[in-house]
Design a protein around this motif. Structure first.
Motif, mmCIF file in Angstrom:
data_model
loop_
_atom_site.group_PDB
_atom_site.id
_atom_site.type_symbol
_atom_site.label_atom_id
_atom_site.label_comp_id
_atom_site.label_asym_id
_atom_site.label_seq_id
_atom_site.Cartn_x
_atom_site.Cartn_y
_atom_site.Cartn_z
ATOM 1 N N GLU A 1 -6.118 14.135 -1.766
ATOM 2 C CA GLU A 1 -7.039 14.057 -0.620
ATOM 3 C C GLU A 1 -7.196 15.426 0.043
ATOM 4 O O GLU A 1 -8.218 15.739 0.644
ATOM 5 C CB GLU A 1 -6.528 13.051 0.412
ATOM 6 N N LYS B 1 -1.048 2.669 -5.550
ATOM 7 C CA LYS B 1 -2.374 2.729 -6.189
ATOM 8 C C LYS B 1 -2.378 2.159 -7.613
ATOM 9 O O LYS B 1 -2.439 0.968 -7.781
ATOM 10 C CB LYS B 1 -2.876 4.175 -6.184
ATOM 11 N N ILE C 1 1.742 9.043 -5.336
ATOM 12 C CA ILE C 1 0.906 7.846 -5.205
ATOM 13 C C ILE C 1 -0.462 7.991 -5.872
ATOM 14 O O ILE C 1 -0.949 7.070 -6.506
ATOM 15 C CB ILE C 1 0.786 7.481 -3.701
ATOM 16 N N GLN C 2 -1.074 9.153 -5.766
ATOM 17 C CA GLN C 2 -2.426 9.294 -6.334
ATOM 18 C C GLN C 2 -2.436 9.921 -7.730
ATOM 19 O O GLN C 2 -3.372 9.716 -8.484
ATOM 20 C CB GLN C 2 -3.344 10.100 -5.393
ATOM 21 N N ASP D 1 5.673 12.387 -3.317
ATOM 22 C CA ASP D 1 4.666 11.348 -3.108
ATOM 23 C C ASP D 1 3.693 11.439 -4.281
ATOM 24 O O ASP D 1 2.796 12.280 -4.302
ATOM 25 C CB ASP D 1 3.955 11.579 -1.760
ATOM 26 N N VAL E 1 5.747 5.286 1.528
ATOM 27 C CA VAL E 1 6.075 6.530 2.226
ATOM 28 C C VAL E 1 6.958 6.233 3.441
ATOM 29 O O VAL E 1 7.969 6.899 3.671
ATOM 30 C CB VAL E 1 4.788 7.291 2.643
ATOM 31 N N PHE F 1 -1.403 14.568 2.353
ATOM 32 C CA PHE F 1 -1.932 13.245 2.754
ATOM 33 C C PHE F 1 -0.921 12.198 2.317
ATOM 34 O O PHE F 1 -0.616 12.071 1.132
ATOM 35 C CB PHE F 1 -3.291 12.981 2.090
ATOM 36 N N HIS F 2 -0.411 11.443 3.308
ATOM 37 C CA HIS F 2 0.645 10.483 2.977
ATOM 38 C C HIS F 2 0.388 9.096 3.532
ATOM 39 O O HIS F 2 1.238 8.223 3.370
ATOM 40 C CB HIS F 2 1.995 11.023 3.456
ATOM 41 N N GLY F 3 -0.735 8.886 4.218
ATOM 42 C CA GLY F 3 -1.051 7.552 4.701
ATOM 43 C C GLY F 3 -1.316 7.518 6.193
ATOM 44 O O GLY F 3 -1.234 8.537 6.883
ATOM 45 N N GLU G 1 3.201 16.379 -2.339
ATOM 46 C CA GLU G 1 2.436 15.938 -3.503
ATOM 47 C C GLU G 1 2.394 17.135 -4.456
ATOM 48 O O GLU G 1 2.132 18.252 -4.004
ATOM 49 C CB GLU G 1 1.000 15.596 -3.121
ATOM 50 N N THR H 1 0.838 -1.201 0.000
ATOM 51 C CA THR H 1 0.000 0.000 0.000
ATOM 52 C C THR H 1 0.874 1.252 0.000
ATOM 53 O O THR H 1 2.068 1.199 0.301
ATOM 54 C CB THR H 1 -0.929 0.048 1.228
ATOM 55 N N GLY H 2 0.236 2.373 -0.315
ATOM 56 C CA GLY H 2 0.971 3.624 -0.445
ATOM 57 C C GLY H 2 1.759 3.977 0.800
ATOM 58 O O GLY H 2 2.925 4.401 0.727
ATOM 59 N N THR H 3 1.150 3.781 1.939
ATOM 60 C CA THR H 3 1.820 4.185 3.174
ATOM 61 C C THR H 3 3.116 3.408 3.377
ATOM 62 O O THR H 3 4.060 3.917 3.983
ATOM 63 C CB THR H 3 0.850 4.065 4.375
HETATM 64 C C1 LIG Z 1 -0.687 10.963 -1.998
HETATM 65 C C2 LIG Z 1 -0.977 9.759 -1.178
HETATM 66 N N1 LIG Z 1 0.009 9.212 -0.448
HETATM 67 C C3 LIG Z 1 -0.195 8.124 0.299
HETATM 68 C C4 LIG Z 1 -1.442 7.526 0.351
HETATM 69 C C5 LIG Z 1 -1.649 6.298 1.210
HETATM 70 O O1 LIG Z 1 -1.857 5.195 0.403
HETATM 71 P P1 LIG Z 1 -2.534 3.865 1.028
HETATM 72 O O2 LIG Z 1 -3.902 4.240 1.462
HETATM 73 O O3 LIG Z 1 -2.512 2.881 -0.099
HETATM 74 O O4 LIG Z 1 -1.670 3.454 2.159
HETATM 75 C C6 LIG Z 1 -2.499 8.060 -0.379
HETATM 76 C C7 LIG Z 1 -3.861 7.485 -0.309
HETATM 77 O O5 LIG Z 1 -4.848 8.056 -0.664
HETATM 78 C C8 LIG Z 1 -2.260 9.217 -1.154
HETATM 79 O O6 LIG Z 1 -3.242 9.786 -1.879
#
Ligand SMILES: Cc1ncc(COP(=O)(O)O)c(C=O)c1O
Length: 416
Positions: A207, A264, A237-238, A235, A113, A136-138, A202, A108-110
């Motif tokens: 988020e 993601k 991720i999104q 980051d 991170v 937003f990083h998790g 980001e 998962t994203g977190t």
């Molecule tokens: C920019 C960003 N980083 C990290 C995350 C965390 O990812 P995860 O929910 O898969 O752990 C998200 C989740 O929405 C995100 O948008």
């Protein structure tokens, strides 16, 4: 739905806004058990860039399973992982002249991170991370310390330390340089601040309310980081994987991040995978020093490899831009229609934030949209921003129909 209420934890969230049981899905459509079809403007919060049950990935996955491909491998070498790495090098890294290596983290994203934060601290021997308002990083403790959202932070139960919070681009109003105070303090040996291990950001805070950083601001962050021997962590991720048109959200900007977090959409089919891209000089892990069970997900490698092929066709990125512009046009018309309301619109590629300025109104819009057959979720401070992130592969007809449902939902909520 009794079973969910009886046995699933109270923590469940999205299902409360969309109270039905989904049974099947194809591209930008979800169908519930009663056969009702919904247009999906949420796309698994940015996971399903290529739609639900993408046919190219489905075929590749079914073939892989039928041939007894390795489904799980910890971090052992597999043919599927080799293929993914080769294609990632060929399609993403080499064309951009990027020397980065890939660390597969937990899925998962977190996880990506956490690995980035830990590595930046190890490489620099420093503790502090600079993170930004509304970031937003998790949800795990290191990532959560960098996340701004008060509800999520309050659930930590322990102090969230070693993060310095700085205003994001635009947070203090147009034209204000949000980095100036930090810049001065870092240059002043008596300011009380010591140089941070890293800056994490980001480029588009998804988020956090779809806040789009300017290219100049991003360069200023990078310059500040490097002036003080700190690492720049993007980051992505999104908003990577085509969401803003290019592969990375910062494509074409000339930025050179030290570490890049991906998750993601990188697994393609909704099959989970997370990756930390690391510049070779920062790849200072000892073997096995940072680990995790689910780092070798064969199905994610296979679908993720197929996803990469989309980026070889320039028409894909052009389509994302075209659909993004069309969405922007229709959302802007909604802002203008309710001119007295002070709505605002922020967009990049196919991520759009219709800021209604009021969480209760946004929640009502989401409810009316659902009743009309559209899945769309609020985000941002107090949940006041409708975030539109349809699958990049959404057909024009579904896009137009979804936007019409959203427009109607806004009209209904406003006139209530
Ligand atoms: C920019 C960003 N980083 C990290 C995350 C965390 O990812 P995860 O929910 O898969 O752990 C998200 C989740 O929405 C995100 O948008």
């Amino acid at each position: 739905m009794d079973i969910f209420e009886r046995r699933e934890s109270q923590v469940r969230g999205y299902c409360r806004a969309y109270p039905t049981v989904f049974a099947s899905a194809q591209n930008a459509r979800l169908v519930d058990e009663k056969g009702r079809s919904y247009i999906d403007f949420f796309a698994g919060a940015g996971v399903l860039n290529f739609g639900h049950n993408n046919p190219r990935m489905k075929t590749a996955l079914v073939d892989y399973i039928n041939n007894d491909g390795v489904a799980h491998s910890l971090d052992m070498y597999t043919a599927a992982k080799a293929r993914f790495l080769e294609r990632f090098e060929e399609v993403v890294l080499e064309p951009r002249g990027m020397p980065h290596r890939l660390q597969f983290t937990g899925p998962t994203g977190t996880n990506a991170v956490e690995a980035a934060l830990k590595l930046a601290r190890k490489v620099t021997g420093r503790k502090t991370i600079v993170a930004f308002t509304d970031g937003f990083h998790g949800m795990t403790l290191g990532s959560l310390a960098c996340t701004g959202n008060g509800l999520h932070r309050a659930a930590a139960g322990v102090s969230l330390d070693h993060v310095l919070r700085v205003p994001f681009d635009g947070y203090l109003g147009e034209g204000v340089d949000t980095l100036e105070a930090l810049r001065r303090a870092l240059r002043d040996p008596s300011s009380g601040l010591t140089p941070p291990a890293a800056f994490i950001l980001e480029t588009v805070q998804a988020e956090g309310g779809v806040n789009v950083a300017s290219e100049q601001w991003l360069h200023r962050v990078q310059q500040l980081a490097h002036e003080h021997g700190s690492l720049l962590i993007v980051d992505d991720i999104q908003v990577s994987g085509g969401r803003t048109g290019g592969y990375f959200s910062f494509d074409g900007m000339g930025l050179d991040p030290d570490l890049i977090c991906l998750a993601k959409g990188i697994g393609g089919y909704g099959t989970a995978m997370a990756v930390l891209l690391i510049k070779p000089e920062h790849d200072q892990w000892a073997p096995g020093e940072h680990t995790g069970t689910f780092r070798g997900q064969g199905l994610s490698f296979v679908a993720g490899t197929e996803a990469l092929s989309y980026f070889e066709d320039p028409a894909f990125s052009e389509e994302v831009c075209r659909k993004g512009e069309r969405t922007d046009e229709r959302l802007r018309a909604m802002v203008e229609k309710h001119a007295g309301r002070d709505f605002a619109l922020r967009s990049k590629g196919m991520i759009h934030g219709l800021d209604l300025g009021d969480g209760a109104l946004a929640s009502a819009v989401s409810k009316h949209a659902f009743e009309g057959g559209l899945i769309v979720a609020p985000c941002g401070p107090g949940g006041r921003v409708m975030k539109v992130i349809a699958p990049l592969t959404i057909p024009d007809g579904d896009l137009e129909q979804g936007l019409s449902i959203l427009e109607q939902a806004v009209d209904t909520a406003v006139s209530a």
